[in-house]
Design an enzyme around this catalytic site. Sequence first.
Site, mmCIF file in Angstrom:
data_model
loop_
_atom_site.group_PDB
_atom_site.id
_atom_site.type_symbol
_atom_site.label_atom_id
_atom_site.label_comp_id
_atom_site.label_asym_id
_atom_site.label_seq_id
_atom_site.Cartn_x
_atom_site.Cartn_y
_atom_site.Cartn_z
ATOM 1 N N LYS A 133 15.494 7.837 10.472
ATOM 2 C CA LYS A 133 15.601 8.352 9.100
ATOM 3 C C LYS A 133 16.926 9.081 8.860
ATOM 4 C CE LYS A 133 11.652 6.804 7.529
ATOM 5 N NZ LYS A 133 11.613 5.750 6.496
ATOM 6 N N ARG B 23 0.863 -1.200 0.000
ATOM 7 C CA ARG B 23 0.000 0.000 0.000
ATOM 8 C C ARG B 23 0.890 1.238 0.000
ATOM 9 N NH1 ARG B 23 -1.886 0.049 6.421
ATOM 10 N NH2 ARG B 23 -0.045 1.185 7.109
ATOM 11 N N TYR C 159 11.546 8.077 15.083
ATOM 12 C CA TYR C 159 11.402 8.159 13.622
ATOM 13 C C TYR C 159 12.503 9.037 13.022
ATOM 14 C CZ TYR C 159 8.928 8.606 9.131
ATOM 15 O OH TYR C 159 8.583 8.579 7.794
HETATM 16 P P1 NAD Z 1 2.236 3.068 4.895
HETATM 17 O O1 NAD Z 1 2.081 2.771 6.339
HETATM 18 O O2 NAD Z 1 1.053 3.561 4.158
HETATM 19 O O3 NAD Z 1 2.864 1.807 4.138
HETATM 20 C C1 NAD Z 1 4.002 1.185 4.680
HETATM 21 C C2 NAD Z 1 4.027 -0.259 4.276
HETATM 22 O O4 NAD Z 1 5.148 -0.872 4.917
HETATM 23 C C3 NAD Z 1 2.764 -1.029 4.714
HETATM 24 O O5 NAD Z 1 2.263 -1.788 3.639
HETATM 25 C C4 NAD Z 1 3.276 -1.899 5.846
HETATM 26 O O6 NAD Z 1 2.563 -3.124 5.969
HETATM 27 C C5 NAD Z 1 4.719 -2.125 5.428
HETATM 28 N N1 NAD Z 1 5.557 -2.545 6.557
HETATM 29 C C6 NAD Z 1 5.546 -2.097 7.829
HETATM 30 N N2 NAD Z 1 6.438 -2.782 8.576
HETATM 31 C C7 NAD Z 1 7.027 -3.681 7.741
HETATM 32 C C8 NAD Z 1 8.018 -4.673 7.914
HETATM 33 N N3 NAD Z 1 8.575 -4.915 9.115
HETATM 34 N N4 NAD Z 1 8.389 -5.409 6.846
HETATM 35 C C9 NAD Z 1 7.809 -5.189 5.622
HETATM 36 N N5 NAD Z 1 6.862 -4.287 5.394
HETATM 37 C C10 NAD Z 1 6.465 -3.539 6.449
HETATM 38 O O7 NAD Z 1 3.412 4.133 4.803
HETATM 39 P P2 NAD Z 1 3.853 5.094 3.582
HETATM 40 O O8 NAD Z 1 3.376 6.447 3.906
HETATM 41 O O9 NAD Z 1 3.545 4.472 2.279
HETATM 42 O O10 NAD Z 1 5.432 5.100 3.851
HETATM 43 C C11 NAD Z 1 6.369 4.385 3.068
HETATM 44 C C12 NAD Z 1 7.759 4.872 3.433
HETATM 45 O O11 NAD Z 1 7.844 6.279 3.192
HETATM 46 C C13 NAD Z 1 8.103 4.683 4.921
HETATM 47 O O12 NAD Z 1 9.469 4.347 5.040
HETATM 48 C C14 NAD Z 1 7.850 6.049 5.508
HETATM 49 O O13 NAD Z 1 8.603 6.276 6.680
HETATM 50 C C15 NAD Z 1 8.289 6.931 4.351
HETATM 51 N N6 NAD Z 1 7.741 8.275 4.381
HETATM 52 C C16 NAD Z 1 6.390 8.491 4.358
HETATM 53 C C17 NAD Z 1 5.912 9.790 4.392
HETATM 54 C C18 NAD Z 1 4.436 10.115 4.363
HETATM 55 O O14 NAD Z 1 4.073 11.274 4.595
HETATM 56 N N7 NAD Z 1 3.555 9.163 4.064
HETATM 57 C C19 NAD Z 1 6.812 10.862 4.464
HETATM 58 C C20 NAD Z 1 8.180 10.610 4.506
HETATM 59 C C21 NAD Z 1 8.633 9.308 4.462
#
Ligand code: NAD
Length: 256
Positions: free
Chosen positions: A155, A16, A151
Amino acid sequence: MSRFEGKTALVTGGARGIGAAVARRLVAEGARVVIGDVLAQAEWEVGLPEARVRRAHLDVTSEADWFAAVTEAERVFGHLDVVVNNAGIVEFGPITEQSPESFRRVLEVNLVGPWLGMRAVAPSLRAAGGGSIVNISSTAGLIGYADLGAYVASKWALRGLTKTAAMEFARDGIRVCSVHPGPIRTPMTAGFDDSMTAEQPIARFGDPEEVAAMVAFVAAEATYSTGSEFVVDGGAVVAGAGVRPDRAEVGAGDRG
Ligand code: NAD
């Protein structure tokens, strides 16, 4: 565009959110993709073209899961060319209140996970004659945010680890870069208010597809970049958005 024709990619946390958008983008541009996640199949986003995709149960904190996912990718599609370490979690808490268990959990997924991943995939990328690893950090890997110590630490550490990997893997023709998204609309940020982007030059949440476009560029075209940081944040960092001291009187005590 078919920048990934004939290429094999592995995307973690791709069930997702940003990971799913990255997987869709790579497939749309010709790649065959192994998507690893811990979610049950029923919770995966739909819309991924099955013929070019394999789904793997991959908990990024498990060395055994990494080994199995890489083995499966090579068996089905051949050596890996692109790896996107995207899986991540967020847990909130001020430094004085977050539990050690919560702090360690975030580090384990967001930092140890990509470290285990890079160890596991490097031989496959080397065998392919080189390739690209993209580590998904965050603006939280560039600045500070109150109540997000674990977090932010994870990062920043991933950003640093990316630079070491860039130096160690260069001899194998493997580039390693970090991508730093700002606020992106995904399940992770479902409860976040739109107003948190008000200070940004581009005052809205980003779409996962906008991060996917950056990841695809870094993996396919940024051929003179390694150990580098690519920011996709609507200008959040340049505006200082999110850098919020806990109290207005910070530093007052030092003045006596
Ligand atoms: P999300 O929670 O929507 O999706 C994250 C996915 O990672 C999920 O499908 C979850 O099941 C999976 N996951 C969690 N733990 C796991 C594990 N141990 N092994 C394998 N899969 C695992 O998050 P997102 O917003 O799509 O974020 C994706 C990446 O982007 C993350 O690293 C997040 O820190 C980074 N990020 C997100 C944002 C934001 O605003 N959404 C901003 C900066 C960075």
